[in-house]
Design a protein around this motif. Structure first.
Motif, PDB file in Angstrom:
ATOM      1  N   THR A 220       7.809   2.853  21.731  1.00  0.00           N
ATOM      2  CA  THR A 220       8.460   1.560  21.965  1.00  0.00           C
ATOM      3  C   THR A 220       7.803   0.466  21.143  1.00  0.00           C
ATOM      4  OG1 THR A 220       8.902   2.267  24.241  1.00  0.00           O
ATOM      5  CG2 THR A 220       9.242  -0.050  23.732  1.00  0.00           C
ATOM      6  N   ASP A 221       6.490   0.510  21.047  1.00  0.00           N
ATOM      7  CA  ASP A 221       5.780  -0.510  20.276  1.00  0.00           C
ATOM      8  C   ASP A 221       6.145  -0.435  18.797  1.00  0.00           C
ATOM      9  OD1 ASP A 221       3.787  -2.626  20.036  1.00  0.00           O
ATOM     10  OD2 ASP A 221       2.566  -1.134  19.013  1.00  0.00           O
ATOM     11  N   VAL A 222       6.270   0.778  18.261  1.00  0.00           N
ATOM     12  CA  VAL A 222       6.662   0.921  16.851  1.00  0.00           C
ATOM     13  C   VAL A 222       8.097   0.417  16.653  1.00  0.00           C
ATOM     14  CG1 VAL A 222       7.039   2.550  14.962  1.00  0.00           C
ATOM     15  CG2 VAL A 222       5.074   2.833  16.476  1.00  0.00           C
ATOM     16  N   LEU A 223       8.994   0.749  17.578  1.00  0.00           N
ATOM     17  CA  LEU A 223      10.364   0.242  17.507  1.00  0.00           C
ATOM     18  C   LEU A 223      10.379  -1.283  17.534  1.00  0.00           C
ATOM     19  CD1 LEU A 223      12.079   2.713  20.023  1.00  0.00           C
ATOM     20  CD2 LEU A 223      12.499   2.634  17.557  1.00  0.00           C
ATOM     21  N   TYR A 224       9.599  -1.851  18.429  1.00  0.00           N
ATOM     22  CA  TYR A 224       9.521  -3.299  18.614  1.00  0.00           C
ATOM     23  C   TYR A 224       8.981  -3.981  17.354  1.00  0.00           C
ATOM     24  CZ  TYR A 224       8.128  -7.675  21.019  1.00  0.00           C
ATOM     25  OH  TYR A 224       7.959  -8.975  21.410  1.00  0.00           O
ATOM     26  N   ASP A 229      16.300  -7.021  14.127  1.00  0.00           N
ATOM     27  CA  ASP A 229      17.435  -7.520  14.910  1.00  0.00           C
ATOM     28  C   ASP A 229      16.908  -8.394  16.045  1.00  0.00           C
ATOM     29  OD1 ASP A 229      19.686  -7.992  16.386  1.00  0.00           O
ATOM     30  OD2 ASP A 229      20.321  -5.894  16.539  1.00  0.00           O
ATOM     31  N   ASP A 230      16.996  -9.709  15.874  1.00  0.00           N
ATOM     32  CA  ASP A 230      16.460 -10.631  16.884  1.00  0.00           C
ATOM     33  C   ASP A 230      17.140 -10.470  18.234  1.00  0.00           C
ATOM     34  OD1 ASP A 230      14.735 -11.637  15.013  1.00  0.00           O
ATOM     35  OD2 ASP A 230      15.966 -13.386  14.519  1.00  0.00           O
ATOM     36  N   SER A 231      18.384 -10.010  18.236  1.00  0.00           N
ATOM     37  CA  SER A 231      19.103  -9.861  19.506  1.00  0.00           C
ATOM     38  C   SER A 231      18.523  -8.729  20.356  1.00  0.00           C
ATOM     39  CB  SER A 231      20.592  -9.596  19.244  1.00  0.00           C
ATOM     40  OG  SER A 231      20.778  -8.329  18.611  1.00  0.00           O
ATOM     41  N   MET A 232      17.699  -7.863  19.738  1.00  0.00           N
ATOM     42  CA  MET A 232      17.127  -6.721  20.460  1.00  0.00           C
ATOM     43  C   MET A 232      15.716  -7.003  20.970  1.00  0.00           C
ATOM     44  SD  MET A 232      19.253  -4.153  20.529  1.00  0.00           S
ATOM     45  CE  MET A 232      18.268  -2.667  20.650  1.00  0.00           C
ATOM     46  N   ILE A 233      15.137  -8.130  20.575  1.00  0.00           N
ATOM     47  CA  ILE A 233      13.740  -8.402  20.908  1.00  0.00           C
ATOM     48  C   ILE A 233      13.503  -8.358  22.414  1.00  0.00           C
ATOM     49  CG2 ILE A 233      11.917 -10.145  20.874  1.00  0.00           C
ATOM     50  CD1 ILE A 233      12.318  -8.795  18.212  1.00  0.00           C
ATOM     51  N   GLU A 234      14.353  -8.987  23.173  1.00  0.00           N
ATOM     52  CA  GLU A 234      14.156  -9.037  24.629  1.00  0.00           C
ATOM     53  C   GLU A 234      14.209  -7.635  25.237  1.00  0.00           C
ATOM     54  OE1 GLU A 234      16.129 -11.094  28.623  1.00  0.00           O
ATOM     55  OE2 GLU A 234      16.664 -11.840  26.619  1.00  0.00           O
TER      56      GLU A 234
END
Length: 608
Positions: A220-224, A229-234
């Motif tokens: 998850t950290d690598v994905l983050y 895509d700013d819409s996915m940050i949350e």
């Protein structure tokens, strides 16, 4: 002194019984003459020391991003070779004579194992024209070495939390295709909803599940860190926070005695043992008798390293606890039995410095000497120690911890080479063992005096190979990269592929990961069919897909997913009983949809 002279070469020429004619025949042997020349020198001790030397990278380098998060994930460790010295203390049989270090005739004549010869200075290893006798042991032909000091050069793997290929992709912004990213994230979210370690679990099982949870947090950290895509940050932030919270809570439980199989310090023998392990010789796989400690604690160290990288407060609050656990299996002091170290732990409990690998056996008498089964879990132990010391070094600014990083990397490199040399049998290439044995491609249990192609828990070919493959982490690529990756391709084709149609789900994640090393596209397609809740407790579907993506490379785009997302068999979140209303109401526990036997119960939500 007595010396065994191998009979093969001169058997027909040397008369029996021994007489002057025998000496004449033997005198033509260069090996015999060496034995006579060096026969008066013998060892009484050995000092082992090591240091790091910088080398040029063995891979294409890349520009490190300025972003702190990406920098942390994409900066490889220093490129080093560990130079190991075995300095023997010698004596002479000549009364009152101290060996002259400058006199070649007073050099110690010893026999080296095949893995020594691979990395020893050539000038001290005697060629066939210098020593024509052949001594063979369980690990193959030994070579004569004439020197009071052996110098070995161990190449250190550049892997950190990911291998160098993935670190480069992270740095260059092509770690995942968008399709891959979405699929893996969805599976991580599902996998975080599955079972968590029960506090009644034994320390080995608990550790394996901690390793799985740590993988989910790392993925998850690598994905983050790599999303644009700013819409996915949350969504990423929420998933990562949940993964970290679950992982930290379970780690705190094991480190502070919050589980039933508590870890205790043994003041008599100097080590960390489990409470259940003290109940009997076989309890907890012999943990109370110091059996398999590196297998058990390696998973915990790996999870602690992931947690420490993600949350510095964890290191501050629980670093001493983790250090104690690490010192049980990786302690760099007490190498001199005459000068005890500051803490009461043995010098690298399981490692045999001469054999080049570990022995898992604890305080048990064994007819053929100590032995080890799971070479890959031994590698995992030193990998976990290496990651933990790296986290410690980054938080403390180096110093003593930098020394321990080098030490852990050295142990890791030794264990990988030992496994590749003595476990990975490659007919026609690695000819240490008899062809009848090497046709199986993998050693099951390697002892001091025997080698078998079975495991302690069964003789199935699947068990033999997969117990030497688990767990799946970044270091797995290094472990199975011997002979430029050709070994694992032949191993899979010859030994695993014929079994694939009938491999049960618990092992299937590992066989698919094995396949990924030779055909990642096929492995991805098979991985999409996995059911996380039915895999081995150290694995998850998310982890297998992430691993496959890493191996496939930056150009990989997954095939279209034709699975039925409403089918619990393809949706990990619906496997467990409590995720299905009727099953939960009936008080059922564990996996229901399907069960471990792949049976879909009537209470499952599917079709209702």
């Amino acid at each position: 002194r007595l010396a065994f002279i191998p009979p093969e070469k001169y058997a027909e020429e040397i008369p029996i019984p021994f007489n002057s004619t025998t000496l004449s025949a033997l005198s033509r042997s260069t090996g015999y003459r060496k034995l006579v020349r060096h026969g008066g020198i013998y060892p009484v001790g050995c000092k082992v020391s090591w240091k790091g030397e910088g080398v040029e990278p063995s891979y294409d380098t890349w520009d490190i991003p300025e972003d702190d998060h990406l920098k942390m994930l994409s900066t490889p460790p220093a490129d080093e070779v560990a130079v190991v010295h075995f300095k023997f203390e010698v004596r002479s049989f000549s009364a009152g004579q101290t060996p002259d270090p400058d006199d070649p005739s007073t050099e110690l004549l010893m026999l080296a194992l095949p893995h020594h010869v691979d990395v020893l200075n050539d000038e001290v290893v005697l060629g066939e024209n210098e020593f024509d006798l052949v001594y063979r042991c369980i690990k193959g032909n030994m070579r004569a070495v004439a020197s009071n000091t052996w110098v070995l050069h161990e190449e250190l793997a550049p892997t950190l939390f990911d291998n160098v290929e993935m670190m480069k992709r992270i740095a260059e912004g092509n770690a995942f295709s968008e399709t891959t990213r979405n699929i893996i994230l969805k599976n991580v979210e599902d996998d975080l909803g599955l079972f968590i370690p029960a506090k009644t679990e034994n320390i080995y099982g608990y550790g394996k599940q901690l390793g799985r949870l740590a993988q989910l947090a790392h993925i998850t950290d690598v994905l983050y860190a790599t999303t644009t895509d700013d819409s996915m940050i949350e969504r990423y932030n929420s998933t990562l926070s949940k993964a970290m919270a679950v992982l930290e809570a379970r780690l705190v439980d094991v480190l502070t005695g919050g589980i039933s199989d508590k870890l205790l310090y043994d003041a008599n023998l100097g080590g960390i043992v489990s409470r259940v392990g003290l109940l009997g010789p076989g309890a907890d796989f012999g943990n109370g008798r110091y059996n398999d400690h590196h297998f058990h604690y390696g998973y915990v160290l790996y999870a602690c390293a992931i947690m420490g990288r993600l949350n510095p407060d964890f290191v501050s609050n629980y670093g001493d606890h983790v250090d104690s656990l690490m010192f049980d299996i990786v302690y760099s002091s007490n190498s001199n039995s005459n000068k005890p170290g500051s803490a009461f732990f043995p010098f690298v409990r399981h490692k045999s410095w001469f054999d080049g690998h570990s022995f898992a056996s604890g305080l048990f008498p064994m007819g053929n000497g100590k032995s080890q089964e799971s070479s890959s879990e031994a590698v995992n132990a030193y990998y976990g120690a290496y990651l933990w010391t790296s986290v410690r070094a980054s938080h403390s600014g180096g110093g003593h911890w930098d020394d321990l990083v080098l030490f852990a990397r050295l142990l890791l490199a030794m264990e990988i080479r030992g496994a590749q040399k003595y476990w990975h049998m490659f007919p026609g290439v690695n000819d240490i063992y008899d062809p009848q044995l090497s046709q199986h491609y993998m050693v099951g249990v390697l002892g001091m005096l025997d080698v078998t192609c079975r495991t302690w828990f069964g003789d199935k070919t699947l068990y033999l190979h997969m117990i030497n493959f688990i767990p799946i982490t970044a270091i797995t690529k290094n472990l199975f990269d011997d002979y430029n990756g050709t070994y694992v391709k032949e191993e899979y084709k010859t030994s695993i592929a014929p079994l694939m149609p009938n491999v049960e789900m618990a092992w299937r994640g590992y066989t698919i990961s094995d396949l990924a090393l030779s055909d990642p596209v096929a492995a991805w397609e098979e991985g999409m069919k996995l059911v996380s809740g039915l895999l081995d407790s150290a694995a998850s579907k998310s982890q297998i897909l992430y691993w496959t993506n890493v191996i496939a490379g930056s150009e990989f785009v997954p095939p279209a997913d034709n699975s039925d997302n409403n089918n619990p068999a393809s949706d990990g979140s619906k496997v467990m009983c409590d995720a299905n209303k009727v099953c939960a109401a009936a008080g059922l526990l564990g996996a229901c949809c399907p069960t471990g036997g792949n049976i879909m119960l009537d209470c499952c939500d599917t079709g209702r």
